[in-house]
Design a protein around this motif. Sequence first.
Motif, PDB file in Angstrom:
ATOM      1  N   UNK A  51      -7.751  -9.155  -6.703  1.00 64.72           N
ATOM      2  CA  UNK A  51      -7.848  -7.713  -6.934  1.00 64.72           C
ATOM      3  C   UNK A  51      -7.657  -6.914  -5.642  1.00 64.72           C
ATOM      4  N   UNK A  52      -7.346  -7.613  -4.581  1.00 58.35           N
ATOM      5  CA  UNK A  52      -7.118  -6.958  -3.302  1.00 58.35           C
ATOM      6  C   UNK A  52      -5.635  -6.867  -3.004  1.00 58.35           C
ATOM      7  N   UNK A  53      -5.227  -7.551  -1.957  1.00 61.11           N
ATOM      8  CA  UNK A  53      -3.850  -7.475  -1.489  1.00 61.11           C
ATOM      9  C   UNK A  53      -2.852  -7.915  -2.549  1.00 61.11           C
ATOM     10  N   UNK A  54      -3.134  -9.001  -3.236  1.00 68.21           N
ATOM     11  CA  UNK A  54      -2.187  -9.485  -4.257  1.00 68.21           C
ATOM     12  C   UNK A  54      -1.991  -8.449  -5.357  1.00 68.21           C
ATOM     13  N   UNK A  55      -3.080  -7.878  -5.846  1.00 67.15           N
ATOM     14  CA  UNK A  55      -2.978  -6.869  -6.897  1.00 67.15           C
ATOM     15  C   UNK A  55      -2.221  -5.629  -6.441  1.00 67.15           C
ATOM     16  N   UNK A  56      -2.528  -5.164  -5.236  1.00 59.65           N
ATOM     17  CA  UNK A  56      -1.858  -3.965  -4.718  1.00 59.65           C
ATOM     18  C   UNK A  56      -0.373  -4.225  -4.472  1.00 59.65           C
ATOM     19  N   UNK A  57      -0.047  -5.399  -3.961  1.00 57.56           N
ATOM     20  CA  UNK A  57       1.344  -5.764  -3.720  1.00 57.56           C
ATOM     21  C   UNK A  57       2.122  -5.782  -5.033  1.00 57.56           C
ATOM     22  N   UNK A  58       1.541  -6.380  -6.044  1.00 56.09           N
ATOM     23  CA  UNK A  58       2.217  -6.448  -7.340  1.00 56.09           C
ATOM     24  C   UNK A  58       2.367  -5.068  -7.970  1.00 56.09           C
ATOM     25  N   UNK A  59       1.335  -4.239  -7.855  1.00 52.56           N
ATOM     26  CA  UNK A  59       1.422  -2.872  -8.410  1.00 52.56           C
ATOM     27  C   UNK A  59       2.498  -2.052  -7.718  1.00 52.56           C
ATOM     28  N   UNK A  60       2.592  -2.169  -6.402  1.00 52.82           N
ATOM     29  CA  UNK A  60       3.599  -1.384  -5.681  1.00 52.82           C
ATOM     30  C   UNK A  60       5.007  -1.865  -6.011  1.00 52.82           C
ATOM     31  N   UNK A  61       5.181  -3.184  -6.150  1.00 52.60           N
ATOM     32  CA  UNK A  61       6.496  -3.725  -6.525  1.00 52.60           C
ATOM     33  C   UNK A  61       6.883  -3.260  -7.923  1.00 52.60           C
ATOM     34  N   UNK A  62       5.928  -3.265  -8.839  1.00 48.67           N
ATOM     35  CA  UNK A  62       6.177  -2.788 -10.202  1.00 48.67           C
ATOM     36  C   UNK A  62       6.509  -1.305 -10.206  1.00 48.67           C
ATOM     37  N   UNK A  64       5.821   0.971   0.697  1.00 46.94           N
ATOM     38  CA  UNK A  64       4.490   0.380   0.584  1.00 46.94           C
ATOM     39  C   UNK A  64       4.594  -1.130   0.356  1.00 46.94           C
ATOM     40  N   UNK A  65       5.478  -1.537  -0.525  1.00 48.57           N
ATOM     41  CA  UNK A  65       5.641  -2.956  -0.821  1.00 48.57           C
ATOM     42  C   UNK A  65       6.073  -3.718   0.425  1.00 48.57           C
ATOM     43  N   UNK A  66       7.014  -3.161   1.148  1.00 50.45           N
ATOM     44  CA  UNK A  66       7.481  -3.822   2.383  1.00 50.45           C
ATOM     45  C   UNK A  66       6.323  -3.977   3.375  1.00 50.45           C
ATOM     46  N   UNK A  67       5.510  -2.937   3.515  1.00 49.51           N
ATOM     47  CA  UNK A  67       4.354  -2.997   4.410  1.00 49.51           C
ATOM     48  C   UNK A  67       3.351  -4.069   3.948  1.00 49.51           C
ATOM     49  N   UNK A  68       3.048  -4.077   2.656  1.00 51.75           N
ATOM     50  CA  UNK A  68       2.089  -5.052   2.135  1.00 51.75           C
ATOM     51  C   UNK A  68       2.600  -6.483   2.290  1.00 51.75           C
ATOM     52  N   UNK A  69       3.904  -6.671   2.156  1.00 52.53           N
ATOM     53  CA  UNK A  69       4.485  -7.986   2.415  1.00 52.53           C
ATOM     54  C   UNK A  69       4.239  -8.395   3.866  1.00 52.53           C
ATOM     55  N   UNK A 104       1.789  -7.407   5.786  1.00 47.85           N
ATOM     56  CA  UNK A 104       0.363  -7.716   5.927  1.00 47.85           C
ATOM     57  C   UNK A 104       0.098  -9.139   5.435  1.00 47.85           C
ATOM     58  N   UNK A 105       0.630  -9.470   4.259  1.00 47.94           N
ATOM     59  CA  UNK A 105       0.445 -10.811   3.701  1.00 47.94           C
ATOM     60  C   UNK A 105       1.019 -11.875   4.635  1.00 47.94           C
ATOM     61  N   UNK A 106       2.147 -11.573   5.235  1.00 50.95           N
ATOM     62  CA  UNK A 106       2.773 -12.515   6.171  1.00 50.95           C
ATOM     63  C   UNK A 106       1.907 -12.697   7.420  1.00 50.95           C
ATOM     64  N   UNK A 107       1.412 -11.593   7.968  1.00 53.59           N
ATOM     65  CA  UNK A 107       0.583 -11.671   9.174  1.00 53.59           C
ATOM     66  C   UNK A 107      -0.748 -12.372   8.913  1.00 53.59           C
ATOM     67  N   UNK A 108      -1.244 -12.268   7.687  1.00 59.67           N
ATOM     68  CA  UNK A 108      -2.466 -12.972   7.308  1.00 59.67           C
ATOM     69  C   UNK A 108      -2.185 -14.445   6.940  1.00 59.67           C
ATOM     70  N   UNK A 109      -0.917 -14.806   7.032  1.00 60.69           N
ATOM     71  CA  UNK A 109      -0.447 -16.160   6.745  1.00 60.69           C
ATOM     72  C   UNK A 109      -0.623 -16.561   5.281  1.00 60.69           C
ATOM     73  N   UNK A 110      -0.524 -15.553   4.387  1.00 64.11           N
ATOM     74  CA  UNK A 110      -0.503 -15.822   2.952  1.00 64.11           C
ATOM     75  C   UNK A 110       0.927 -16.122   2.495  1.00 64.11           C
ATOM     76  N   UNK A 111       1.899 -15.753   3.334  1.00 65.34           N
ATOM     77  CA  UNK A 111       3.312 -15.968   3.020  1.00 65.34           C
ATOM     78  C   UNK A 111       3.994 -16.630   4.200  1.00 65.34           C
ATOM     79  N   UNK A 112       4.904 -17.526   3.896  1.00 62.81           N
ATOM     80  CA  UNK A 112       5.709 -18.178   4.930  1.00 62.81           C
ATOM     81  C   UNK A 112       6.898 -17.291   5.290  1.00 62.81           C
ATOM     82  N   UNK A 113       7.481 -17.533   6.453  1.00 62.79           N
ATOM     83  CA  UNK A 113       8.693 -16.816   6.867  1.00 62.79           C
ATOM     84  C   UNK A 113       9.778 -16.928   5.802  1.00 62.79           C
ATOM     85  N   UNK A 114       9.880 -18.105   5.226  1.00 67.58           N
ATOM     86  CA  UNK A 114      10.901 -18.387   4.223  1.00 67.58           C
ATOM     87  C   UNK A 114      10.808 -17.444   3.022  1.00 67.58           C
TER      88      UNK A 114
END
Length: 120
Positions: free
Chosen positions: A34-45, A76-81, A83-93
Amino acid sequence: MARDHRKLRVFQLADSLLLSVYRASTGFPVEERYGLRGQLRRSALSVASNIVEGSARRTTREYVNFLNQANGSAAETRYLLSVAHRLEFMRDLDFLPLAEQYSEVQRGLQAMINTLDSRE
């Protein structure tokens, strides 16, 4: 004025990216549901949804307003991506292509906005 959003390259890209964001965010920590993942998905939608809604509006002014909203959501989506990358929730790939493609969406939306604004 009826506009077919499905014919817009920027919509097709935003729609495809929405699915990619959902896939890329499935591995986020459970506590981010309900945090970053939810906000990222809402902004992409919101990017794709605002293009669709704007296309159904009657006036060019309304259409441009929704394109502006879509552009803001893409930023917003680009920014949240990032954040997720810097928190290491996402790989460079996963992160790098998504970030670049959202920049492409923003450029496309801005070009549409500039063209439509110059007509008024």
